[in-house]
Structures are given as structure tokens and as C-alpha cells.
Write an enzyme that holds these catalytic residues in place. Sequence first.
Site, PDB file in Angstrom:
ATOM      1  N   ASP A 114       2.669  14.557  -4.547  1.00 31.55           N
ATOM      2  CA  ASP A 114       3.845  15.238  -5.082  1.00 31.55           C
ATOM      3  C   ASP A 114       3.694  16.761  -5.068  1.00 31.55           C
ATOM      4  O   ASP A 114       2.656  17.306  -5.449  1.00 31.55           O
ATOM      5  CB  ASP A 114       4.105  14.784  -6.523  1.00 31.55           C
ATOM      6  N   TYR A 135       7.691  11.437  -0.566  1.00 29.01           N
ATOM      7  CA  TYR A 135       7.629  10.056  -1.086  1.00 29.01           C
ATOM      8  C   TYR A 135       9.012   9.390  -1.007  1.00 29.01           C
ATOM      9  O   TYR A 135       9.151   8.258  -0.552  1.00 29.01           O
ATOM     10  CB  TYR A 135       7.125  10.122  -2.528  1.00 29.01           C
ATOM     11  N   ALA A 170       0.846  -1.208   0.000  1.00 29.13           N
ATOM     12  CA  ALA A 170       0.000   0.000   0.000  1.00 29.13           C
ATOM     13  C   ALA A 170       0.875   1.250   0.000  1.00 29.13           C
ATOM     14  O   ALA A 170       1.847   1.331   0.754  1.00 29.13           O
ATOM     15  CB  ALA A 170      -0.915   0.007   1.219  1.00 29.13           C
TER      16      ALA A 170
HETATM   17  N1  LIG Z   1       3.444   2.640 -10.157  1.00 36.68           N
HETATM   18  C1  LIG Z   1       4.730   2.940 -10.046  1.00 36.68           C
HETATM   19  O1  LIG Z   1       5.366   3.414 -10.990  1.00 36.68           O
HETATM   20  C2  LIG Z   1       5.456   2.686  -8.744  1.00 36.68           C
HETATM   21  C3  LIG Z   1       6.838   2.876  -8.745  1.00 36.68           C
HETATM   22  C4  LIG Z   1       7.537   2.650  -7.577  1.00 36.68           C
HETATM   23  C5  LIG Z   1       6.875   2.230  -6.448  1.00 36.68           C
HETATM   24  N2  LIG Z   1       5.532   2.054  -6.472  1.00 36.68           N
HETATM   25  C6  LIG Z   1       4.897   1.595  -5.233  1.00 36.68           C
HETATM   26  O2  LIG Z   1       4.137   0.445  -5.488  1.00 36.68           O
HETATM   27  C7  LIG Z   1       3.048   0.355  -4.577  1.00 36.68           C
HETATM   28  C8  LIG Z   1       1.750   0.156  -5.339  1.00 36.68           C
HETATM   29  O3  LIG Z   1       1.578   1.254  -6.209  1.00 36.68           O
HETATM   30  P1  LIG Z   1       0.573   1.259  -7.464  1.00 36.68           P
HETATM   31  O4  LIG Z   1       1.303   1.887  -8.562  1.00 36.68           O
HETATM   32  O5  LIG Z   1      -0.051  -0.074  -7.648  1.00 36.68           O
HETATM   33  O6  LIG Z   1      -0.480   2.331  -6.911  1.00 36.68           O
HETATM   34  P2  LIG Z   1      -2.081   2.395  -6.996  1.00 36.68           P
HETATM   35  O7  LIG Z   1      -2.411   3.782  -6.585  1.00 36.68           O
HETATM   36  O8  LIG Z   1      -2.563   1.889  -8.303  1.00 36.68           O
HETATM   37  O9  LIG Z   1      -2.534   1.370  -5.855  1.00 36.68           O
HETATM   38  C9  LIG Z   1      -2.290   1.600  -4.500  1.00 36.68           C
HETATM   39  C10 LIG Z   1      -3.304   0.818  -3.660  1.00 36.68           C
HETATM   40  O10 LIG Z   1      -3.009   1.080  -2.274  1.00 36.68           O
HETATM   41  C11 LIG Z   1      -4.247   1.371  -1.611  1.00 36.68           C
HETATM   42  N3  LIG Z   1      -3.987   2.230  -0.448  1.00 36.68           N
HETATM   43  C12 LIG Z   1      -3.627   3.540  -0.457  1.00 36.68           C
HETATM   44  N4  LIG Z   1      -3.545   4.004   0.797  1.00 36.68           N
HETATM   45  C13 LIG Z   1      -3.843   2.969   1.620  1.00 36.68           C
HETATM   46  C14 LIG Z   1      -3.938   2.832   3.026  1.00 36.68           C
HETATM   47  N5  LIG Z   1      -3.722   3.869   3.849  1.00 36.68           N
HETATM   48  N6  LIG Z   1      -4.267   1.627   3.532  1.00 36.68           N
HETATM   49  C15 LIG Z   1      -4.511   0.564   2.719  1.00 36.68           C
HETATM   50  N7  LIG Z   1      -4.462   0.648   1.369  1.00 36.68           N
HETATM   51  C16 LIG Z   1      -4.131   1.837   0.833  1.00 36.68           C
HETATM   52  C17 LIG Z   1      -5.096   2.060  -2.644  1.00 36.68           C
HETATM   53  O11 LIG Z   1      -6.480   2.029  -2.311  1.00 36.68           O
HETATM   54  C18 LIG Z   1      -4.748   1.260  -3.901  1.00 36.68           C
HETATM   55  O12 LIG Z   1      -5.574   0.123  -4.041  1.00 36.68           O
HETATM   56  C19 LIG Z   1       3.087   1.657  -3.770  1.00 36.68           C
HETATM   57  O13 LIG Z   1       3.767   1.438  -2.538  1.00 36.68           O
HETATM   58  C20 LIG Z   1       3.914   2.583  -4.633  1.00 36.68           C
HETATM   59  O14 LIG Z   1       4.558   3.591  -3.871  1.00 36.68           O
HETATM   60  C21 LIG Z   1       4.812   2.280  -7.595  1.00 36.68           C
END
Ligand SMILES: NC(=O)c1ccc[n+]([C@@H]2O[C@H](COP(=O)([O-])OP(=O)(O)OC[C@H]3O[C@@H](n4cnc5c(N)ncnc54)[C@H](O)[C@@H]3O)[C@@H](O)[C@H]2O)c1
Length: 248
Positions: free
Chosen positions: A97, A155, A92
Amino acid sequence: MYDFSARNVVVTGAAQGIGRAIAAGFLANGANCVVMLDYNGDKVAETAKELDPEGSKTLPVPCDVSDQAAVHETFSMLYEKLGHIDVLVNNAGINRDRMFHKMTIEQMREVLNVNFFGVVHCCMEVITQMRDQEFGRIINISSTAQHGNVGQTNYAASKGAINGFTRSLAKESTRKGITVNAVEPGYIDTDMLRTIPEDKLAARLAALPPQRFGRPEELAATVLFLASDEASWVNGSILIASGASITV
Ligand SMILES: NC(=O)c1ccc[n+]([C@@H]2O[C@H](COP(=O)([O-])OP(=O)(O)OC[C@H]3O[C@@H](n4cnc5c(N)ncnc54)[C@H](O)[C@@H]3O)[C@@H](O)[C@H]2O)c1
């Protein structure tokens, strides 16, 4: 590919994006139960139904990982239902930003509370039980942004904190059969990317060595490996999965 048939797995942020792909990966590799935690209760229930129409292998649970009392209540319920938790994937995460000179302390705290303290809260709920059973796999989703990014002081700090926490908890836990690793994704094609204005996103894509964004399934594959029995000697590692966008 892997055998997770004896494993109960918890994936946070599993309603969509990377978390959804990770949950799907564990199901495809026979996990006994995949607990799908998400802040968005309706969405995670819908996603669980799509991945597991009979509902026999998934347990969607609404939970805000930044709320320690809610996390404690959730895991107490899980221990009652499942008896043990073997794999925890702390996925999660949110981004808020903004240039630091325009950032409020609330925007800094909100991101740290979800991205870093969410990991801490969930780890606190599993660590004693994993030590007692002398087995555990914890995988924390960090980010290549921890190396530094414009507009992401909050972040990047949250993800840098995850990496230090991961390395330290691994050293504390290794003699108990527990591995604690982090994955640093580069750009993965999910809704989180869509929070970046289109022109800026196009410019970033043009500058990326692979000339494409990663797919959630590609990221999930690294998590499945780290969760497997086969990865027993990989501990305290930060695995970069970025298509060579970042190399260290
Ligand atoms: N997409 C990218 O390019 C990328 C790159 C590096 C890291 N990440 C990391 O990967 C992870 C997943 O990202 P994603 O791209 O799938 O994002 P996303 O926004 O598509 O999904 C994130 C999920 O986390 C849930 N969430 C948010 N806050 C929450 C909370 N307080 N409690 C429980 N659930 C919560 C949201 O409801 C959502 O379902 C994150 O930790 C993000 O920082 C993503």
C-alpha cells in the site's frame, strides 16, 4: 456438510490466514487431497502438519504463483501424483500500500504479478484438464478493495482484474461443467490486516457496520459452498462477504 471425497483441491497461499482456513475446511469436509501451495515453503509444511498430522490428506508445496515456469513445473508434478485436479482456489495475495503519487512502477507490477497473474498462471494449468473431465470449480479471492481504496491503486486494480477475468472465464467454461466464481472479502482478521498502522485500523473498525472484522473461517465457508456440487448453478458470480460493510 459437503462431500469432497472424490475431489483433489489446490489452495494457493495456504500457509496462513484465509488460505489456511480454506484448506482446513476442505479437510473437515473429506477432500481426497488438499494441495497447499505457498511461496513460504517452510511455513506451509508446518501448517499442513498442524492440520493433518499424519500427512495422508495434504500435500504442502513451495511455489511462487507469480513465476509461470514454477507454477507449470508444480502442476506437472501434481498431475503425475494425483491424476486430476477438481477444485482450484486462487487465494495467494499481497499488498504494497502507498499513495499513487509515491508508488513505484515496481510496486504496481509486483502486486499485479502475484494477485492477478498468479491467478492466470494457475488457471492456465487446470483449465484444459477440467474441460476434458467436464467438471471443475475455480474460486478466486478478490477483495472489496476493488471498489476503491486510498493507498491501494495497485491492489484494487489487481482485484478488479480478477473479477473481469472470473466473469469471462465462467462464460467460456460453463458448458463444460466448470464454474468460476470470485469472493470479495471485507476486512478479515489475518496478518494482512496487521500491515495497516494500528491507529488507522482502529478508525476503520469504528466505521464498519458490523463493528468487527471477519474470521478466516467465515470466509472459508463461502469458498466451500462455491466448490461444492450443490453450487452448480452459481457461475460467474462475485460473492461479497463483508458483514454488510459493502453492499452493491
Ligand atoms: N485479510 C483481509 O482483510 C482480506 C480482505 C480482502 C481480500 N483478502 C485476500 O485474501 C487472500 C488471503 O489473504 P490473507 O489475509 O490470508 O493474507 P496473509 O498475508 O495472511 O496470507 C497470504 C498467504 O499468501 C502467500 N503468498 C504471498 N505471495 C505469494 C506468492 N507469490 N506465491 C504463493 N503464495 C504467496 C503468503 O506466503 C501467505 O501464506 C489474499 O488474496 C488477499 O488479497 C484479504
